[in-house]
Design a protein around this motif. Structure first.
Motif, PDB file in Angstrom:
ATOM      1  N   GLY A  64      -2.300  34.228   8.192  1.00 15.73           N
ATOM      2  CA  GLY A  64      -2.174  34.596   9.606  1.00 15.73           C
ATOM      3  C   GLY A  64      -3.064  35.734  10.040  1.00 15.73           C
ATOM      4  N   ALA A 119       1.991  35.792   2.855  1.00 17.98           N
ATOM      5  CA  ALA A 119       2.139  34.417   3.345  1.00 17.98           C
ATOM      6  C   ALA A 119       3.476  33.806   2.925  1.00 17.98           C
ATOM      7  CB  ALA A 119       0.987  33.555   2.825  1.00 17.98           C
ATOM      8  N   LEU A 125       4.364  33.029  10.626  1.00 17.00           N
ATOM      9  CA  LEU A 125       3.330  33.664   9.817  1.00 17.00           C
ATOM     10  C   LEU A 125       3.616  35.136   9.608  1.00 17.00           C
ATOM     11  CD1 LEU A 125       0.105  32.090  11.392  1.00 17.00           C
ATOM     12  CD2 LEU A 125       1.273  31.401   9.303  1.00 17.00           C
TER      13      LEU A 125
END
Length: 543
Positions: free
Chosen positions: A41, A240, A16
């Protein structure tokens, strides 16, 4: 202060975040907005920074006090009063309880020795109590609670009698009480994950001003862009796609502009480099046809590849979940009828004698102040809780209920995404369920991920996904847009607009009400039913 060193955050085999060196630092005066799409995350990183969980790699060093508000607060002793929960932030609840015990002994003791011992102990406790703020602290805690929409009468209620929204505000009040001496000045580092959930407009305004004055560190996850803009002087963006963090030493509005410029720069650089690399490869192809030029051709190809490899990655457009609600099963004219619904917590009456008929395809909004029983009403309609008294639910022909719980109570945190789905949709074909989860952005190793490790937004998507295969013709939706990023929220609103079954909606989100286009409204705790009109929108915005 918080400092990370070569921080690596993973869920399963999925990276992440990879933050080299001391990229992420929080110092007094830093008010940081932690932003990124659902699943990037943010919540996992916040847990690691708080010390609640360990990173996959690297380390986190903290100094000073930390005040952490998780997205799904789970208080410990639900027998405790709201007041004592807030006061516990400074240990004042235990001191006050001990003082009360000694006072009781002083009033009833007949043995002079016991009386003297109780007096001495009471004096020591009172001195300690005063050193921690003493009697003024009670008023200070009550003022913070009032600013967060917790009325005085609520403070002496046990936590188990409060709604989910009220308990959430008690947890926030406890953290802010620990971090302030009444002026907002503190060296405490606050880690707040969606702090405005369940707050009304006035409370959000007060919290915004409080946080803007906070002199300790602050990291905040929020999808409220106005709050981010008013409070934050730094932004951490979790990408991401790249699994990296970008640090912007500026406020939110400037960050939005800077990120747009940065992405435009990356695209220009890549377009120019690809054009040059393409020319080199064309030239290499021509040279490669000649044996004497083969070495030169290989060098050109290698140079072209280096030109591309050395570029910053272009941010891929965020994927959006394809959120839809189920095709409703056939049902009678009135699939759900509630008569005389009543809920008590001990001697405390939440509401009594509420009647509600849910006709096929009807659209109903439930309104009321926080604690009026909105969530409780949906639980009764869903059969999760039983009504007190003689009232009850009359099930009509073909009724299929789909219940979305505000606190994600329908999700088992210890089971995987896949296990939760197949248990909720036991009759569905497994391949269809995999396709369904894929449309809600769950695939591959994420299916084996424990649901308890998901972010709030991911839990919302999972809970919504389990509704789709249910063919529900009556949806009971309790704050379905909480914790969602803007793209996912719009998907939910579109689903509300197009769903043809009946909906009973509890929400603080005016956009969700507008998307539903309600026909009727139920106002709690009185249970008053009325036709919808735009004047009720004011209650939605202020509730």
């Amino acid at each position: 202060m918080i400092v990370t060193n070569d921080l690596e955050v993973r869920v399963g085999a999925r990276t992440l975040l990879d933050a080299p060196g001391q990229l992420l630092r929080v110092q007094p005066g830093d008010r940081i907005g932690l932003v990124g799409r659902n699943g990037a995350g943010k919540t996992t990183t916040m847990r690691i920074l708080s010390g609640e969980t360990k990173p996959y790699g690297g380390s986190v060093t903290t100094s000073g006090e930390i005040g952490y508000l998780p997205q799904d607060s789970r208080e410990g002793n639900i027998e405790q009063t709201a007041r004592d929960r807030v006061l516990s932030a400074r240990g004042l609840d235990q001191l006050r309880s001990s003082m009360e015990r000694q006072q009781e002994i002083m009033e009833t003791a007949t043995d002079p020795g016991k009386l003297d011992a109780a007096i001495r102990k009471y004096s020591r406790l009172e001195e300690q109590f005063q050193s921690l703020g003493g009697y003024e602290a009670d008023a200070e805690a009550a003022q913070i609670c009032d600013n967060l929409g917790l009325e005085a009468r609520i403070l002496d209620q046990q936590l188990k009698t409060l709604s989910g929204g009220q308990r959430r505000r008690v947890e926030l009040a406890q953290i802010l009480f620990a971090a302030t001496n009444g002026s907002g000045k503190s060296k405490t580092t606050l880690l707040l994950d969606e702090p405005t959930n369940h707050l009304d407009a006035d409370s959000i305004t007060w919290l915004r001003d409080f946080l803007a004055k906070h002199e300790g560190g602050l990291i905040m996850i929020s999808h409220d862009v106005e709050l981010l803009g008013a409070v934050c002087n730094k932004i951490w963006y979790l990408d991401a796609v790249r699994g990296e963090a970008d640090v912007y030493n500026m406020g939110f509005s400037k960050y939005v502009d800077a990120r747009a410029l940065d992405e435009a720069r990356r695209r220009r650089e890549r377009a120019n480099a690809e054009k040059k690399a393409g020319a080199l490869k064309d030239q290499a192809a021509r040279l490669g046809a000649k044996a004497t030029k083969a070495a030169a051709a290989k060098q050109m190809i290698a140079r072209a590849e280096r030109m591309i490899d050395n570029l910053d990655e272009i941010r891929v457009a965020d994927r959006a979940a394809n959120i839809v609600f189920p095709e409703p099963a056939a049902c009678g004219k009135t699939p759900l009828n509630a008569k005389g619904l009543t809920k008590m917590y001990g001697s405390l009456e939440v509401f009594a004698g509420v009647d509600l008929a849910i006709d096929k395809g009807s659209r109903v909004v439930v309104l009321g102040f926080n604690g009026a029983g909105k969530t409780t009403l949906l639980k009764l309609l869903a059969g999760v809780e039983r009504t007190d008294g003689e009232g009850g639910i009359v099930t009509g022909y073909g009724l299929k209920i789909g219940y979305f719980a505000q606190e994600h109570d329908t999700i088992d945190p210890d089971k995987s995404v896949w296990q939760n789905t197949i248990e909720a949709c036991a009759d569905a074909d497994q391949q269809s369920l995999r396709s369904l989860l894929g449309s809600f952005m769950f695939s591959g190793e994420q299916l084996d991920q424990p649901a308890g490790t998901l972010s709030g937004g991911e839990k919302t998507r999972l809970a919504l996904a389990t509704l789709v295969s249910s063919r529900a013709n009556v949806l009971l939706l309790d704050e379905p847009t909480n914790n969602l990023d803007p793209i996912s929220r719009e998907q939910v609103l579109d689903a509300l607009r197009t769903y043809t079954g009946a909906v009973v909606l509890v929400t603080h989100d005016p956009g969700a009400v507008k998307a539903l286009e309600p026909e009727r409204v139920i106002v709690l705790p009185d249970g008053t039913e009325d036709l919808w009109n735009d004047q009720y929108m004011e209650i939605v915005e202020l509730a």
